[in-house]
Design a protein around this motif. Sequence first.
Motif, PDB file in Angstrom:
ATOM      1  N   SER A 181      92.568  48.185  -7.495  1.00  9.02           N
ATOM      2  CA  SER A 181      91.709  47.118  -8.017  1.00  9.02           C
ATOM      3  C   SER A 181      90.627  46.740  -7.017  1.00  9.02           C
ATOM      4  CB  SER A 181      92.571  45.898  -8.346  1.00  9.02           C
ATOM      5  OG  SER A 181      91.768  44.820  -8.776  1.00  9.02           O
ATOM      6  N   ALA A 182      90.993  46.689  -5.731  1.00 12.29           N
ATOM      7  CA  ALA A 182      89.991  46.346  -4.710  1.00 12.29           C
ATOM      8  C   ALA A 182      88.907  47.412  -4.631  1.00 12.29           C
ATOM      9  CB  ALA A 182      90.685  46.174  -3.357  1.00 12.29           C
ATOM     10  N   VAL A 183      89.306  48.686  -4.692  1.00  9.85           N
ATOM     11  CA  VAL A 183      88.318  49.772  -4.659  1.00  9.85           C
ATOM     12  C   VAL A 183      87.406  49.697  -5.874  1.00  9.85           C
ATOM     13  CG1 VAL A 183      88.030  52.274  -4.758  1.00  9.85           C
ATOM     14  CG2 VAL A 183      89.777  51.266  -3.260  1.00  9.85           C
ATOM     15  N   GLU A 184      88.012  49.439  -7.057  1.00 11.94           N
ATOM     16  CA  GLU A 184      87.210  49.343  -8.284  1.00 11.94           C
ATOM     17  C   GLU A 184      86.196  48.206  -8.184  1.00 11.94           C
ATOM     18  OE1 GLU A 184      87.491  47.697 -12.804  1.00 11.94           O
ATOM     19  OE2 GLU A 184      89.273  47.723 -11.548  1.00 11.94           O
ATOM     20  N   CYS A 185      86.688  47.023  -7.781  1.00 12.09           N
ATOM     21  CA  CYS A 185      85.786  45.867  -7.694  1.00 12.09           C
ATOM     22  C   CYS A 185      84.724  46.073  -6.604  1.00 12.09           C
ATOM     23  CB  CYS A 185      86.587  44.600  -7.413  1.00 12.09           C
ATOM     24  SG  CYS A 185      87.636  44.083  -8.792  1.00 12.09           S
ATOM     25  N   LEU A 238      92.852  33.929 -13.942  1.00 10.78           N
ATOM     26  CA  LEU A 238      91.672  33.072 -13.797  1.00 10.78           C
ATOM     27  C   LEU A 238      90.600  33.748 -12.945  1.00 10.78           C
ATOM     28  CD1 LEU A 238      93.336  29.561 -13.313  1.00 10.78           C
ATOM     29  CD2 LEU A 238      92.087  30.396 -15.317  1.00 10.78           C
ATOM     30  N   VAL A 239      90.994  34.430 -11.867  1.00  8.15           N
ATOM     31  CA  VAL A 239      90.025  35.156 -11.041  1.00  8.15           C
ATOM     32  C   VAL A 239      89.388  36.282 -11.847  1.00  8.15           C
ATOM     33  CG1 VAL A 239      89.768  36.644  -9.017  1.00  8.15           C
ATOM     34  CG2 VAL A 239      91.138  34.560  -8.871  1.00  8.15           C
ATOM     35  N   ALA A 240      90.217  36.992 -12.648  1.00  8.18           N
ATOM     36  CA  ALA A 240      89.672  38.078 -13.473  1.00  8.18           C
ATOM     37  C   ALA A 240      88.664  37.543 -14.481  1.00  8.18           C
ATOM     38  CB  ALA A 240      90.809  38.804 -14.189  1.00  8.18           C
ATOM     39  N   GLY A 294      83.628  42.163  -3.944  1.00  4.09           N
ATOM     40  CA  GLY A 294      84.470  42.940  -4.855  1.00  4.09           C
ATOM     41  C   GLY A 294      85.827  43.268  -4.253  1.00  4.09           C
ATOM     42  N   LEU A 295      85.824  43.641  -2.955  1.00  2.36           N
ATOM     43  CA  LEU A 295      87.101  43.954  -2.307  1.00  2.36           C
ATOM     44  C   LEU A 295      88.025  42.738  -2.270  1.00  2.36           C
ATOM     45  CD1 LEU A 295      85.849  46.161   0.683  1.00  2.36           C
ATOM     46  CD2 LEU A 295      87.079  46.929  -1.355  1.00  2.36           C
ATOM     47  N   LEU A 296      87.466  41.581  -1.931  1.00  7.24           N
ATOM     48  CA  LEU A 296      88.283  40.365  -1.872  1.00  7.24           C
ATOM     49  C   LEU A 296      88.796  39.979  -3.256  1.00  7.24           C
ATOM     50  CD1 LEU A 296      86.207  38.218   0.657  1.00  7.24           C
ATOM     51  CD2 LEU A 296      88.362  39.429   1.068  1.00  7.24           C
ATOM     52  N   ALA A 297      87.919  40.063  -4.244  1.00  7.15           N
ATOM     53  CA  ALA A 297      88.340  39.690  -5.599  1.00  7.15           C
ATOM     54  C   ALA A 297      89.399  40.649  -6.130  1.00  7.15           C
ATOM     55  CB  ALA A 297      87.123  39.667  -6.522  1.00  7.15           C
ATOM     56  N   GLY A 298      89.231  41.937  -5.907  1.00  8.91           N
ATOM     57  CA  GLY A 298      90.191  42.908  -6.421  1.00  8.91           C
ATOM     58  C   GLY A 298      91.549  42.825  -5.753  1.00  8.91           C
ATOM     59  N   SER A 299      91.568  42.444  -4.468  1.00  8.35           N
ATOM     60  CA  SER A 299      92.848  42.367  -3.757  1.00  8.35           C
ATOM     61  C   SER A 299      93.718  41.198  -4.217  1.00  8.35           C
ATOM     62  CB  SER A 299      92.592  42.259  -2.249  1.00  8.35           C
ATOM     63  OG  SER A 299      91.856  41.073  -1.954  1.00  8.35           O
ATOM     64  N   PRO A 327      81.702  38.000 -15.745  1.00  5.65           N
ATOM     65  CA  PRO A 327      80.230  38.111 -15.857  1.00  5.65           C
ATOM     66  C   PRO A 327      79.622  39.107 -14.882  1.00  5.65           C
ATOM     67  CG  PRO A 327      80.910  35.813 -15.940  1.00  5.65           C
ATOM     68  CD  PRO A 327      82.119  36.598 -15.567  1.00  5.65           C
ATOM     69  N   ALA A 328      80.301  39.358 -13.752  1.00  2.00           N
ATOM     70  CA  ALA A 328      79.791  40.338 -12.786  1.00  2.00           C
ATOM     71  C   ALA A 328      80.160  41.759 -13.182  1.00  2.00           C
ATOM     72  CB  ALA A 328      80.329  40.028 -11.392  1.00  2.00           C
ATOM     73  N   GLN A 329      80.824  41.906 -14.327  1.00  2.00           N
ATOM     74  CA  GLN A 329      81.236  43.213 -14.836  1.00  2.00           C
ATOM     75  C   GLN A 329      82.086  43.973 -13.811  1.00  2.00           C
ATOM     76  OE1 GLN A 329      77.864  45.445 -16.285  1.00  2.00           O
ATOM     77  NE2 GLN A 329      77.363  43.915 -17.849  1.00  2.00           N
ATOM     78  N   MET A 330      83.070  43.267 -13.287  1.00  5.85           N
ATOM     79  CA  MET A 330      84.035  43.886 -12.382  1.00  5.85           C
ATOM     80  C   MET A 330      85.419  43.300 -12.666  1.00  5.85           C
ATOM     81  SD  MET A 330      83.341  41.959  -8.715  1.00  5.85           S
ATOM     82  CE  MET A 330      81.709  42.641  -8.519  1.00  5.85           C
ATOM     83  N   GLY A 331      86.447  43.965 -12.148  1.00  6.34           N
ATOM     84  CA  GLY A 331      87.815  43.462 -12.292  1.00  6.34           C
ATOM     85  C   GLY A 331      88.473  43.798 -13.615  1.00  6.34           C
ATOM     86  N   PHE A 332      88.084  44.944 -14.229  1.00 12.50           N
ATOM     87  CA  PHE A 332      88.713  45.306 -15.507  1.00 12.50           C
ATOM     88  C   PHE A 332      90.206  45.629 -15.327  1.00 12.50           C
ATOM     89  CE2 PHE A 332      84.201  46.300 -16.119  1.00 12.50           C
ATOM     90  CZ  PHE A 332      83.957  45.562 -17.258  1.00 12.50           C
ATOM     91  N   LEU A 333      90.543  46.381 -14.280  1.00 11.27           N
ATOM     92  CA  LEU A 333      91.953  46.690 -14.020  1.00 11.27           C
ATOM     93  C   LEU A 333      92.733  45.418 -13.701  1.00 11.27           C
ATOM     94  CD1 LEU A 333      94.258  48.713 -13.562  1.00 11.27           C
ATOM     95  CD2 LEU A 333      93.487  48.927 -11.182  1.00 11.27           C
ATOM     96  N   MET A 334      92.130  44.547 -12.913  1.00  7.32           N
ATOM     97  CA  MET A 334      92.816  43.305 -12.570  1.00  7.32           C
ATOM     98  C   MET A 334      93.041  42.445 -13.809  1.00  7.32           C
ATOM     99  SD  MET A 334      91.894  40.498  -9.639  1.00  7.32           S
ATOM    100  CE  MET A 334      90.272  40.159 -10.291  1.00  7.32           C
ATOM    101  N   GLY A 335      92.061  42.435 -14.721  1.00  8.10           N
ATOM    102  CA  GLY A 335      92.220  41.659 -15.944  1.00  8.10           C
ATOM    103  C   GLY A 335      93.336  42.204 -16.821  1.00  8.10           C
TER     104      GLY A 335
END
Length: 409
Positions: free
Chosen positions: A10-14, A55-57, A36-41, A62-70
């Motif tokens: 997730s961190a790599v993806e974000c 909630l973080v996902a 992205g790394l912080l959000a994905g971790s 809106p930034a179009q990141m964190g699909f795996l985390m969501g």
Amino acid sequence: MLDASLALVSAVECGAEGIPFARDAGIPVSAGIVFGLLAGSVLLLRRKWPIAVVLVAIAITPAQMGFLMGIVGLYTLAAAELPRRVIGALAGMSLVGTMIVTFVRVRQDMARGDLTLGDWFVPFASITTSLGLTAPPVLLGLYVGARRRLMESLRERADSLERELQLLAERAEERAEWARNEERTRIAREMHDVVAHRVSLMVVHAAALQAVARKDPEKAVKNAVLVGDMGRQALTELREMLGVLRSGEGADRREASVPLAAVGAAAAAAASRAAEEEGPCLSELDELIGQSAATGMVVDLSVEGETRSYAAEIEQTTYRVVQEALTNVHKHAGGAKTHVRLAHRVSEIAMQVENEPPPEPASAYAARLPSGGNGLLGMRERVVALGGVFVSGPTDAGGFRVSAVIPAV
């Protein structure tokens, strides 16, 4: 290990998705990657704080990141032990957020000419994308959570059943021990009643035989015959009891393969075997008193009320009480005059055996008989077991009285 791997992916993806986000937002690319790394971790905390992960996902949608985390966050949230309203609210927020972001993104692509489809494609893409990213993980999480709860419930029920079976086994063992103790007590009581009375009469007759052997040979012969009769009767009764014991042992061996059934059978047998066995009855009291009279004891029997039959255990207990009371007279008051009274009442049967003080000096053929102190105890146990009352003690005149009342209904 699984959580760490998912958090790393997730961190790599974000982090990778942070590059176009930084360009669109006009911030340094390195800042977008770090963000992205912080959000994905955050996905590493999904088991401990699934609500925070979702909630973080939603926040970074809106930034179009964190699909795996969501997706993983929604699955973990639905599978967790949380109220359904919380799961529904967060899943709805994720659905709406994804739908809005997808709607805006598709409209922008169509405005730039990247997509040449009709206007119908915008809502279609928004709905299908939001449902595709939200519904499957939520439904799968709900299924896994329900299955986990079901397995835990079944495991608890299995543990509870095992505890109940263990408790039943312990109770069965206690019941078996109780049955064995009851059987031992019953056998000891029967052996005492049978042996003590017959042998006491034999000793009394033997003492009389010794006293008159030279003076009155004819009377000595009669006493010898009586001793032989008493011995044969004692042997017959002992054989009957030993036969019952052997048959009981055989039944126990046959039931060894089914211990719980054997326990129930043993307990029932211990409680009712005395009533089922053929034993003495009230009609044999005259013979019993005649045997004592044959030893030289002056004994009389008086009966009040209308003679009738009773349950087998009542008649056996009445007979045994009178028998043991007469045995005690032979042991402790040889030659004393004895009165046996039997009263048939409406709802009970009463008996009393009272002896006068023994003559002084004792008769020449009075024998010394040992006493184990179990006679009165055995009589009391028999009477109390049938719900009756037992009283014994010395009289004012110096004799001894044994009284018992047994319910007859």
